[in-house]
Design an enzyme around this catalytic site. Structure first.
Site, mmCIF file in Angstrom:
data_model
loop_
_atom_site.group_PDB
_atom_site.id
_atom_site.type_symbol
_atom_site.label_atom_id
_atom_site.label_comp_id
_atom_site.label_asym_id
_atom_site.label_seq_id
_atom_site.Cartn_x
_atom_site.Cartn_y
_atom_site.Cartn_z
ATOM 1 N N HIS A 235 0.817 -1.215 0.000
ATOM 2 C CA HIS A 235 0.000 0.000 0.000
ATOM 3 C C HIS A 235 0.850 1.264 0.000
ATOM 4 O O HIS A 235 0.478 2.265 -0.622
ATOM 5 C CB HIS A 235 -0.946 0.008 1.202
ATOM 6 C CG HIS A 235 -2.094 0.958 1.020
ATOM 7 N ND1 HIS A 235 -3.025 0.805 0.007
ATOM 8 C CD2 HIS A 235 -2.464 2.070 1.713
ATOM 9 C CE1 HIS A 235 -3.919 1.785 0.071
ATOM 10 N NE2 HIS A 235 -3.596 2.566 1.096
ATOM 11 N N ARG A 238 1.768 2.106 -3.438
ATOM 12 C CA ARG A 238 0.665 2.768 -4.149
ATOM 13 C C ARG A 238 0.662 4.261 -3.829
ATOM 14 O O ARG A 238 0.470 5.095 -4.717
ATOM 15 C CB ARG A 238 -0.649 2.107 -3.753
ATOM 16 C CG ARG A 238 -1.906 2.693 -4.391
ATOM 17 C CD ARG A 238 -3.081 1.769 -4.105
ATOM 18 N NE ARG A 238 -4.363 2.427 -4.250
ATOM 19 C CZ ARG A 238 -4.995 2.590 -5.393
ATOM 20 N NH1 ARG A 238 -4.442 2.194 -6.524
ATOM 21 N NH2 ARG A 238 -6.182 3.172 -5.431
ATOM 22 N N HIS A 261 -9.199 5.772 -8.442
ATOM 23 C CA HIS A 261 -9.862 6.565 -7.406
ATOM 24 C C HIS A 261 -11.221 7.022 -7.925
ATOM 25 O O HIS A 261 -11.311 7.662 -8.971
ATOM 26 C CB HIS A 261 -9.034 7.810 -7.047
ATOM 27 C CG HIS A 261 -7.757 7.502 -6.343
ATOM 28 N ND1 HIS A 261 -6.674 8.364 -6.348
ATOM 29 C CD2 HIS A 261 -7.381 6.437 -5.598
ATOM 30 C CE1 HIS A 261 -5.686 7.828 -5.636
ATOM 31 N NE2 HIS A 261 -6.088 6.661 -5.182
#
Length: 285
Positions: A235, A238, A261
């Site tokens: 994560h 990312r 998103h």
């Protein structure tokens, strides 16, 4: 109620929830049912608004890990699970009223600071250490996460047929509803995957397979990451991608598309200064 969890799982699957979401929702509902039994000394037969509000207060006020309270996002995650369970019970004819409302959700104050806590040099050092270990699969995966912005679940769901190294593109699928987006790859990713494919020995349709299963499990990847860093996770890579892309000329809309998103407000967080930069500026006051 306990006997309904299997049917609830099917309900969630039909609602196009991802495997990870289904696991989380089932866990949250089971925790609520346990809390109900421990609190009232009987099994839960249906949901009552009064009980939900008591549970919400319990979640907000109880101290958990190391004496800390649950944050608002975690509380809201538990309530979201109960929203779906409420819908399921209505569909099953067990009750006909909605007992969890949006106004029940805890207010979440978004952190102003950029959520990325690692630098490009951190990422490159991490990748190099993996490369020198000889793990070409992990190297390819880490490179894909860092320079394409995929979620770990999305990366592990990539099939060979989704990938076009010649066109430098990959089709990314999210959840069971078939939602997909086209993500563009750079030469760094393409080279890493090509080198991995040279040693990959499997008939699996998934790009990242394991010896035991067709698709490697995310818990395995998390453990492997910890061999090389106590800070970098799938994560955080990312987060790094979003920050790095914006700093190198990508527009907010382009990063939002690459990362998947749904809300531009999430992407805009990466345009903010880092925590360390904000602390530095605070010293100047």
């Amino acid at each position: 109620m306990e006997n309904l969890t299997e049917e609830f799982s099917v309900f969630l699957s039909q609602s196009s929830k991802s495997d990870n979401t289904i696991k989380t929702y089932l866990l949250n509902v089971k925790q609520y049912l346990k809390w109900f039994r421990d609190t009232y000394g009987m099994d839960c037969k249906r949901l009552y608004r009064e009980n939900i509000l008591d549970y919400r207060n319990y979640l907000i006020n109880v101290k958990r890990f190391k004496g800390k309270h649950l944050n608002a996002k975690t509380v809201n995650g538990c309530l979201s699970s109960l929203v779906s369970f409420n819908q399921f019970l209505i569909e099953q004819g067990i009750q006909d009223d909605v007992v969890v409302e949006k106004s029940d959700f805890a207010k979440v104050e978004l952190d102003f600071a950029n959520p990325c806590i690692i630098s490009k040099s951190d990422v490159e050092k991490f990748r190099q250490e993996i490369l020198e270990s000889g793990d070409k699969r992990l190297y390819a995966l880490a490179t894909l996460l860092a320079y394409a912005g995929l979620r770990i679940s999305e990366a592990l769901n990539v099939k060979l047929t989704d990938l076009s190294l010649e066109a430098k593109e990959v089709v990314v699928r999210k959840g069971k509803g078939g939602k997909q987006r086209l993500v563009y790859l750079n030469s760094r990713i393409v080279s890493a995957i090509r080198e991995y494919m040279k040693v990959r020995k499997s008939e699996s349709e998934y790009l990242f397979n394991s010896r035991e299963t067709e698709r490697v499990d995310r818990t395995v990847i998390n453990k492997q990451f910890k061999r090389f860093s106590q800070v970098i996770t799938p994560h955080t890579l990312r987060h790094f991608y979003a920050t790095n892309a914006l700093e190198n000329g990508f527009s907010v809309h382009e990063v939002a598309n690459q990362c998947g998103h749904r809300d531009l407000k999430v992407t805009l967080l990466y345009t903010n200064p880092s925590r360390s930069e904000m602390k530095r500026k605070a010293e100047l006051l």
